[in-house]
Every structure is written in C-alpha cells, then in structure tokens.
Design an enzyme around this catalytic site. Structure first.
Site, short mmCIF file in Angstrom:
data_model
loop_
_atom_site.label_atom_id
_atom_site.label_comp_id
_atom_site.label_asym_id
_atom_site.label_seq_id
_atom_site.Cartn_x
_atom_site.Cartn_y
_atom_site.Cartn_z
N GLY A 72 -5.23 4.97 -0.63
CA GLY A 72 -5.10 6.14 -1.50
C GLY A 72 -6.45 6.62 -1.99
O GLY A 72 -6.70 7.83 -2.07
N ASN A 113 0.13 6.47 -12.96
CA ASN A 113 0.31 5.06 -12.61
C ASN A 113 0.58 4.18 -13.81
O ASN A 113 1.23 3.15 -13.70
CB ASN A 113 -0.91 4.54 -11.84
N GLN A 122 1.47 7.33 -6.60
CA GLN A 122 2.52 6.58 -7.32
C GLN A 122 3.90 7.18 -7.14
O GLN A 122 4.90 6.57 -7.54
CB GLN A 122 2.20 6.50 -8.81
N SER A 166 -0.48 6.19 -0.38
CA SER A 166 -0.99 4.86 -0.06
C SER A 166 0.17 3.94 0.32
O SER A 166 1.14 3.82 -0.44
CB SER A 166 -1.72 4.31 -1.29
N GLY A 167 0.06 3.29 1.49
CA GLY A 167 1.17 2.49 2.01
C GLY A 167 1.59 1.33 1.13
O GLY A 167 2.79 1.04 1.01
N HIS A 168 0.62 0.66 0.48
CA HIS A 168 1.00 -0.58 -0.22
C HIS A 168 1.81 -0.32 -1.49
O HIS A 168 2.33 -1.26 -2.10
CB HIS A 168 -0.23 -1.45 -0.50
N THR A 226 -11.35 4.05 15.42
CA THR A 226 -10.16 3.67 16.20
C THR A 226 -8.99 3.46 15.25
O THR A 226 -9.12 2.79 14.23
CB THR A 226 -10.46 2.38 17.00
N CYS A 267 -7.66 -1.46 -19.09
CA CYS A 267 -7.88 -2.21 -20.33
C CYS A 267 -9.00 -3.22 -20.12
O CYS A 267 -9.00 -3.96 -19.15
CB CYS A 267 -6.60 -2.92 -20.74
N1 PLP Z 1 -3.98 7.06 -7.24
C1 PLP Z 1 -3.07 6.47 -8.01
C2 PLP Z 1 -2.25 7.30 -8.94
C3 PLP Z 1 -2.90 5.09 -7.98
O1 PLP Z 1 -2.00 4.51 -8.77
C4 PLP Z 1 -3.71 4.32 -7.09
C5 PLP Z 1 -3.59 2.86 -7.06
O2 PLP Z 1 -3.17 2.23 -8.01
C6 PLP Z 1 -4.63 5.00 -6.28
C7 PLP Z 1 -4.74 6.36 -6.38
C8 PLP Z 1 -5.50 4.27 -5.32
O3 PLP Z 1 -4.76 3.78 -4.22
P1 PLP Z 1 -5.32 2.60 -3.31
O4 PLP Z 1 -5.14 1.34 -4.07
O5 PLP Z 1 -4.48 2.63 -2.07
O6 PLP Z 1 -6.74 2.92 -3.03
#
Ligand code: PLP
Length: 388
Positions: A73, A152, A181, A201-203, A239, A327
């Site tokens: 992300g 987030n 998010q 973002s995949g995770h 790649t 925090c």
């Molecule tokens: N943007 C938001 C709102 C997120 O919550 C996060 C990750 O917590 C990111 C961007 C960044 O994503 P990544 O961890 O895949 O770099």
C-alpha cells in the site's frame, strides 16, 4: 504457536487457506517468467492477467488494464502522489487531511519541506471532514487531492463520491484515494465515482504481505515510479511477483464472495456496546454513526490509563489488539489521528483499537469481554493520575 485471539485485523490479516492454495504452485513448479516468449512463460502471463481481472472486479473498475501490481500500500500511495507531481511540474499545491496514514502524511510533509504547498484538511471531534473546507482549498495550481477512504485507527469513512464530485467541479486536480483499509471490508465501486487513483494492499484482506495494487483510471497520466523493463505496460518495471500477484487475485475473489460482513458487524457492535456500557470512563473515538465507520473497527479510550499497559495485559492473556499506529511510549506523543480529533491527552493515551475479521467468532469476543474489566480495574488501581 500458542492459541491467540486476534483482534488486530487492521494491522494485518491471516493468509486465507484458499489464497495459500492458489499461490502454492507458483512457489514450486509454476516458476516461469511472464515476459518469456515460450509456452511456459505465456501460461504465467495468463495467470497475471487473470489476477488483474479479479482485482478489477473487486473494485468494480471499468477495465482490468486499470490495475497495476505493486509491492504494498505504501508504494501505491507514494507512486500515486509522486507520479502526478512529476506529470504536472507546473502545479505545486496538494490537498490532503490531517488523519492520513504515514504513507501519505509523511510523504506530504517531506514534499512540503521540498517547496510544495500542502493544505491539510482538519477533521471534527468525530473524525469527519468539512467538505466546504475542501472546496475552499482547491485552486488552479492544485495537482493532487489525496484522501483516505477508511481511517486505519478509527475506521471513520470519508465520502469519496462527494469528494470526487467537488474535486472535479472545482479543479483540474487528480483525485487519489488511499483505499488500503477499506478493501475487503466494504463494497467498492470505482466505475461510478470520480476517483482517478486508488491504492490497496493485499495483506489487509488475506493475501500475503508484499503485494498491493494501484488503480489508475483510463486516461489518467501517471509517471512511472520504477524505471526498467516494460512490465505492467511500462508503468512499473520489475519481473512480476507471480505467486503474490496470484494470491492477490485469489484474495480479491474471496473478498468479493464473502457473505459474513453482518456477522463481523454484529460482533463489533456487541464488543463496543458492552465495553462502553459496563466499563466506567470509556469513550468511543470516531463518529458514533456506525454507517460512517468500517463495520469491523472500534477505537475506545480508557481514561487515565496507558494504552500500552492495556495492550500488554491483554497480550499476556493471548489477545492481540493495537494502541493505534502512532502512539509513542517514550515521548508520550499520542496518535496524530486522535490529536487531529482533539481527543484530550488523558483519553488519547489510553486508546485501544479493536479490529475484527472473517475468522473471529463469538466466543473470542466473549473471552475478551470477560478479561477486560478485570484488567482495567487493576490498572485504574495503579494509576497515579486518579485521585482517590
Ligand atoms: N494506508 C493505510 C490507510 C493503511 O492502514 C496502511 C497500513 O496500515 C497503509 C496505507 C500502508 O500499507 P502497507 O502496509 O501495505 O504498506
């Protein structure tokens, strides 16, 4: 590994077994390079394109070619903003909000130091934007407006349809949305908005860490970020990370077919209602209008207690939560998001984010609710801030 209750799904999510099964062959026998001209390579190319379609379907993009794979992300966000600025050297003004993730906030701060002008939109105490401020900020020199869809830390949603309309009507700016998010948690329909760029973002939705995507609306010009080979139609060199791209496609399909959102919402509501009703001196961070928040997130402050202490006690009980991403225990600086919402320090320092996911079950929430009151009353006893 020891059994845990995982209530930290905004930090990351478990790789779904279906996703792992889909990517497994690409870690073993299906190792060809999608750019190779032989049959083996062409099969790999088809797998990449299938994944692109799956992601496009999840976002309701008009065309699969609008999806470009990235590593995360943060890369998608950085590329979106920097790519627009490179395309439009004559425009040196950006608009964003005070509650963005660091991937956008820290980049905009750096750009500001390097001579760009940034308008930081404030939020109110519920974490909501005043769209009149946005309208007033737009001007001919505005290159990009970058706004998150879902926060987030608090789960507060920004109205990207309305924001897109305002951006279109009052400027020539490119509209970037950090959707990291939101994807997998609420429906996304990019075809019917004025969103130009959209990061995911995949995770965050059951693919592995290390893969993301950027949606680039057809016709939007974006300078490439990684220069090299002609992969991704010359938009991102390198790649293709085939196993991870296949995983992102599988996770997108899984998310599109997921029918457990109401269950997650009910569990979250039960958790939130019970904590606020039964534990004294608690306060919800983010709007109480649940329609304007993600269905899986609740951020609650426990007054006069350190969030870190609550986190540590819950951790001992095998329960994973978060204190909010910014925090800092040493300097006692509370999260930038809560500061932007004017949450008083005594509340902000004691904030806990609970974020649920598809694998949570009722007994886990009940376990959490059984442990929490005891932990809080012990910490209240120990708190130097409370005069007895
Ligand atoms: N943007 C938001 C709102 C997120 O919550 C996060 C990750 O917590 C990111 C961007 C960044 O994503 P990544 O961890 O895949 O770099």
């Amino acid at each position: 590994m020891k059994e845990i209750v995982y209530l930290d799904n905004n930090a990351t999510t478990r790789v779904a077994p279906e996703v792992f099964e889909a990517m497994r062959p690409y870690l073993t026998e299906a190792y060809g390079n999608p750019s190779s001209a032989h049959t083996f390579g062409r099969e790999m190319r088809r797998s990449v394109e299938r994944a692109r379609e799956q992601v496009a379907e999840l976002l309701s993009a008009a065309d699969a070619s609008e999806i470009v794979f990235t590593s995360c992300g943060s890369e998608s966000d950085n590329w979106a903003i920097r790519g627009v600025l490179e395309e439009r050297p004559d425009k040196r003004h950006l608009v964003t909000t005070r509650v963005e993730h660091e991937a956008v906030r820290n980049l905009c701060e750096k750009l500001e130091k390097n001579g760009y002008e940034v308008t930081w939109l404030d939020v109110d105490k519920e974490g909501l934007l005043n769209l009149e401020d946005l309208r007033a900020a737009l001007r001919p020199g505005t290159a990009v407006v970058s706004v998150m869809l879902a926060n987030n830390e608090t789960g507060v949603l920004f109205p990207i349809e309305e924001i897109g309309k305002i951006v279109r009507e009052h400027s020539e700016a490119v509209f970037h949305v950090d959707g990291v998010q939101a994807v997998g948690k609420i429906p996304i329909d990019l075809r019917n908005t004025h969103v130009d760029l959209f990061a995911l973002s995949g995770h965050k939705f059951h693919a592995p860490k290390g893969v993301g995507a950027l949606y680039i609306r057809s016709g939007v010009k974006l300078a490439p970020y990684l220069i090299g080979g002609g992969q991704e139609r010359g938009r991102r060199a390198g790649t293709e990370s085939l196993p991870y791209i296949v995983a992102l496609g599988a996770a997108s399909e899984l998310a599109r077919n997921f029918d457990g959102h109401t269950n997650i919402r009910n569990l979250r509501d039960h958790l939130e209602d019970t904590i606020l009703a039964t534990i004294p001196n608690t306060r919800l961070n983010g709007t109480s209008d649940r329609e304007r928040r993600l269905p899986n997130t609740t951020n609650i402050s426990f007054e006069h207690i350190e969030g870190e202490s609550i986190l540590a006690r819950l951790d001992e009980a095998g329960i994973c939560v978060s204190t909010g991403s910014a925090c800092n225990a040493e300097s006692h600086v509370s999260s930038a998001v809560l500061r932007a919402m004017n949450v008083p320090y005594t509340l902000a320092q004691g904030s806990i984010r609970f974020s649920l996911g598809r694998y949570n079950i009722e007994s886990e929430i009940n376990h959490m609710l059984a442990r929490l009151p005891g932990i809080i009353s012990q910490l209240v006893e120990m708190s130097p801030d409370i005069k007895r």
